[in-house]
Write a protein that holds these residues in place. Structure first.
Motif, PDB file in Angstrom:
ATOM      1  N   PHE A 119       0.863  -1.183   0.000  1.00 29.70           N
ATOM      2  CA  PHE A 119       0.000   0.000   0.000  1.00 29.70           C
ATOM      3  C   PHE A 119       0.892   1.224   0.000  1.00 29.70           C
ATOM      4  N   TRP A 120       0.470   2.268  -0.701  1.00 23.95           N
ATOM      5  CA  TRP A 120       1.221   3.520  -0.691  1.00 23.95           C
ATOM      6  C   TRP A 120       0.232   4.671  -0.543  1.00 23.95           C
ATOM      7  N   PRO A 121      -0.199   4.950   0.715  1.00 22.88           N
ATOM      8  CA  PRO A 121      -1.197   6.000   0.932  1.00 22.88           C
ATOM      9  C   PRO A 121      -0.696   7.405   0.632  1.00 22.88           C
ATOM     10  N   ALA A 122       0.608   7.596   0.558  1.00 21.55           N
ATOM     11  CA  ALA A 122       1.140   8.926   0.256  1.00 21.55           C
ATOM     12  C   ALA A 122       0.731   9.386  -1.138  1.00 21.55           C
ATOM     13  N   ALA A 123       0.573   8.463  -2.074  1.00 21.73           N
ATOM     14  CA  ALA A 123       0.133   8.843  -3.423  1.00 21.73           C
ATOM     15  C   ALA A 123      -1.274   9.431  -3.380  1.00 21.73           C
ATOM     16  N   LEU A 158      -4.983  14.152  -3.256  1.00 26.94           N
ATOM     17  CA  LEU A 158      -6.107  14.820  -2.603  1.00 26.94           C
ATOM     18  C   LEU A 158      -5.709  16.168  -2.016  1.00 26.94           C
ATOM     19  N   TRP A 159      -4.464  16.314  -1.644  1.00 27.48           N
ATOM     20  CA  TRP A 159      -3.947  17.604  -1.182  1.00 27.48           C
ATOM     21  C   TRP A 159      -4.160  18.642  -2.277  1.00 27.48           C
ATOM     22  N   LEU A 160      -3.729  18.307  -3.485  1.00 28.70           N
ATOM     23  CA  LEU A 160      -3.839  19.262  -4.584  1.00 28.70           C
ATOM     24  C   LEU A 160      -5.288  19.480  -5.017  1.00 28.70           C
ATOM     25  N   VAL A 161      -6.126  18.457  -4.895  1.00 26.52           N
ATOM     26  CA  VAL A 161      -7.545  18.611  -5.241  1.00 26.52           C
ATOM     27  C   VAL A 161      -8.250  19.486  -4.208  1.00 26.52           C
ATOM     28  N   ALA A 162      -8.026  19.211  -2.945  1.00 23.38           N
ATOM     29  CA  ALA A 162      -8.729  19.938  -1.881  1.00 23.38           C
ATOM     30  C   ALA A 162      -8.313  21.406  -1.807  1.00 23.38           C
ATOM     31  N   PRO A 216       2.305  12.521 -10.685  1.00 23.04           N
ATOM     32  CA  PRO A 216       0.974  11.891 -10.766  1.00 23.04           C
ATOM     33  C   PRO A 216      -0.089  12.627  -9.941  1.00 23.04           C
ATOM     34  N   ALA A 217       0.290  13.160  -8.791  1.00 24.27           N
ATOM     35  CA  ALA A 217      -0.668  13.924  -7.980  1.00 24.27           C
ATOM     36  C   ALA A 217      -1.128  15.171  -8.725  1.00 24.27           C
ATOM     37  N   LEU A 218      -0.189  15.859  -9.356  1.00 21.69           N
ATOM     38  CA  LEU A 218      -0.535  17.055 -10.120  1.00 21.69           C
ATOM     39  C   LEU A 218      -1.388  16.705 -11.337  1.00 21.69           C
ATOM     40  N   LEU A 219      -1.050  15.635 -12.034  1.00 25.10           N
ATOM     41  CA  LEU A 219      -1.843  15.208 -13.191  1.00 25.10           C
ATOM     42  C   LEU A 219      -3.257  14.829 -12.770  1.00 25.10           C
ATOM     43  N   PHE A 220      -3.379  14.093 -11.672  1.00 22.96           N
ATOM     44  CA  PHE A 220      -4.704  13.718 -11.185  1.00 22.96           C
ATOM     45  C   PHE A 220      -5.525  14.956 -10.840  1.00 22.96           C
ATOM     46  N   ALA A 221      -4.939  15.886 -10.097  1.00 25.57           N
ATOM     47  CA  ALA A 221      -5.671  17.090  -9.679  1.00 25.57           C
ATOM     48  C   ALA A 221      -6.074  17.933 -10.888  1.00 25.57           C
ATOM     49  N   TRP A 222      -5.184  18.077 -11.850  1.00 26.23           N
ATOM     50  CA  TRP A 222      -5.477  18.887 -13.027  1.00 26.23           C
ATOM     51  C   TRP A 222      -6.598  18.261 -13.861  1.00 26.23           C
ATOM     52  N   LEU A 223      -6.502  16.950 -14.131  1.00 26.04           N
ATOM     53  CA  LEU A 223      -7.544  16.275 -14.906  1.00 26.04           C
ATOM     54  C   LEU A 223      -8.861  16.208 -14.143  1.00 26.04           C
ATOM     55  N   PHE A 224      -8.787  16.020 -12.842  1.00 27.44           N
ATOM     56  CA  PHE A 224      -9.993  15.965 -12.016  1.00 27.44           C
ATOM     57  C   PHE A 224     -10.747  17.283 -12.098  1.00 27.44           C
ATOM     58  N   ASP A 225     -10.017  18.394 -12.040  1.00 32.40           N
ATOM     59  CA  ASP A 225     -10.660  19.708 -12.153  1.00 32.40           C
ATOM     60  C   ASP A 225     -11.235  19.944 -13.544  1.00 32.40           C
ATOM     61  N   VAL A 268     -11.077   6.572  -2.293  1.00 33.19           N
ATOM     62  CA  VAL A 268     -10.977   7.683  -1.346  1.00 33.19           C
ATOM     63  C   VAL A 268     -11.842   8.863  -1.786  1.00 33.19           C
ATOM     64  N   VAL A 269     -11.889   9.153  -3.072  1.00 32.56           N
ATOM     65  CA  VAL A 269     -12.747  10.246  -3.545  1.00 32.56           C
ATOM     66  C   VAL A 269     -14.211   9.913  -3.272  1.00 32.56           C
ATOM     67  N   LEU A 270     -14.623   8.685  -3.556  1.00 36.76           N
ATOM     68  CA  LEU A 270     -16.011   8.298  -3.294  1.00 36.76           C
ATOM     69  C   LEU A 270     -16.324   8.318  -1.802  1.00 36.76           C
ATOM     70  N   ALA A 271     -15.376   7.896  -0.970  1.00 32.95           N
ATOM     71  CA  ALA A 271     -15.588   7.938   0.479  1.00 32.95           C
ATOM     72  C   ALA A 271     -15.691   9.373   0.977  1.00 32.95           C
ATOM     73  N   ALA A 272     -14.846  10.251   0.469  1.00 31.86           N
ATOM     74  CA  ALA A 272     -14.900  11.656   0.885  1.00 31.86           C
ATOM     75  C   ALA A 272     -16.215  12.298   0.468  1.00 31.86           C
ATOM     76  N   ARG A 273     -16.691  11.978  -0.728  1.00 28.12           N
ATOM     77  CA  ARG A 273     -17.987  12.507  -1.168  1.00 28.12           C
ATOM     78  C   ARG A 273     -19.120  11.965  -0.304  1.00 28.12           C
ATOM     79  N   GLY A 274     -19.041  10.682   0.069  1.00 36.50           N
ATOM     80  CA  GLY A 274     -20.066  10.097   0.926  1.00 36.50           C
ATOM     81  C   GLY A 274     -20.100  10.747   2.300  1.00 36.50           C
ATOM     82  N   VAL A 275     -18.924  10.971   2.868  1.00 35.71           N
ATOM     83  CA  VAL A 275     -18.856  11.643   4.173  1.00 35.71           C
ATOM     84  C   VAL A 275     -19.377  13.064   4.061  1.00 35.71           C
ATOM     85  N   ARG A 276     -19.015  13.742   3.008  1.00 39.55           N
ATOM     86  CA  ARG A 276     -19.494  15.116   2.815  1.00 39.55           C
ATOM     87  C   ARG A 276     -21.015  15.149   2.662  1.00 39.55           C
TER      88      ARG A 276
END
Length: 193
Positions: free
Chosen positions: A37-41, A46-50, A91-100, A165-173
């Motif tokens: 597992f690599w939770p830092a990824a 999510l840091w950049l998305v949030a 990868p974090a930056l690519l994910f955040a940019w594409l997600f937005d 994690v995104v689906l869990a965060a949306r569910g909690v929200r």
């Protein structure tokens, strides 16, 4: 948002990233260093998305890069630490940019009543897969001992973790906003006077 509050949020995400790195280092690793597992990824993405809605993504990328370089297990020397940080930050930056771009407002639940579930989940899976693919490719470039099977595992591991994690965060929200709503605002309840 004031600069002080923004700095405190950034420090909180940095601490969470360091904790996630330590947790990832505690999991079993393959012979080439791929962790189970690599939770830092996920935390980096999510840091950049949030933080995106505050308009200071360049500062967040710099902060994430610094924390990734200084994180435990990054490498023996400073140059090696910089090289090992690239597969964490890009990868974090690519994910955040594409997600937005592909799912604007999805993180906060904006526009959900106009958004169909199937295409939204497909876009989320696509964004996560591209983020995981970039992590796998960059790890393969940085670590020549990494096999294609391990690179495929990195792709699946990171993509699945991001989607969950995104689906869990949306569910909690969604749960917290429903609890905080007035009875007249809750669906299915009507106030009769």
């Amino acid at each position: 948002m004031s600069m002080v509050r923004y700095a405190l949020r950034t420090a909180g995400f940095a601490a969470l990233y360091l904790l996630a790195t330590v947790a990832g280092l505690a999991t079993p690793a393959s012979s080439s260093g791929v962790r189970l597992f690599w939770p830092a990824a996920v935390v980096g993405a999510l840091w950049l998305v949030a933080q995106a809605r505050f308009g200071r993504r360049n500062l967040d990328v710099i902060a994430l890069a610094v924390v990734a370089v200084l994180a435990p297990g990054s490498g023996d020397g400073l140059l090696h630490s910089f090289v090992q940080a690239v597969p964490q930050v890009v990868p974090a930056l690519l994910f955040a940019w594409l997600f937005d771009r592909w799912l604007p407002g999805y993180w906060l639940g904006h526009g959900d009543r106009f958004r169909r579930v199937g295409p939204s989940l497909a876009r989320l899976a696509g964004v996560a897969a591209l983020g995981g693919l970039s992590a796998a490719v960059l790890l393969k470039v940085v670590n020549t001992e990494l096999g294609f099977g391990e690179a495929g595992y990195v792709l699946v591991r990171d993509a699945a973790a991001l989607v969950l994690v995104v689906l869990a965060a949306r569910g909690v929200r969604r749960l917290t906003t429903r609890r905080g709503a007035k009875p007249a605002d809750r669906p299915g309840l009507t106030l009769v006077r």
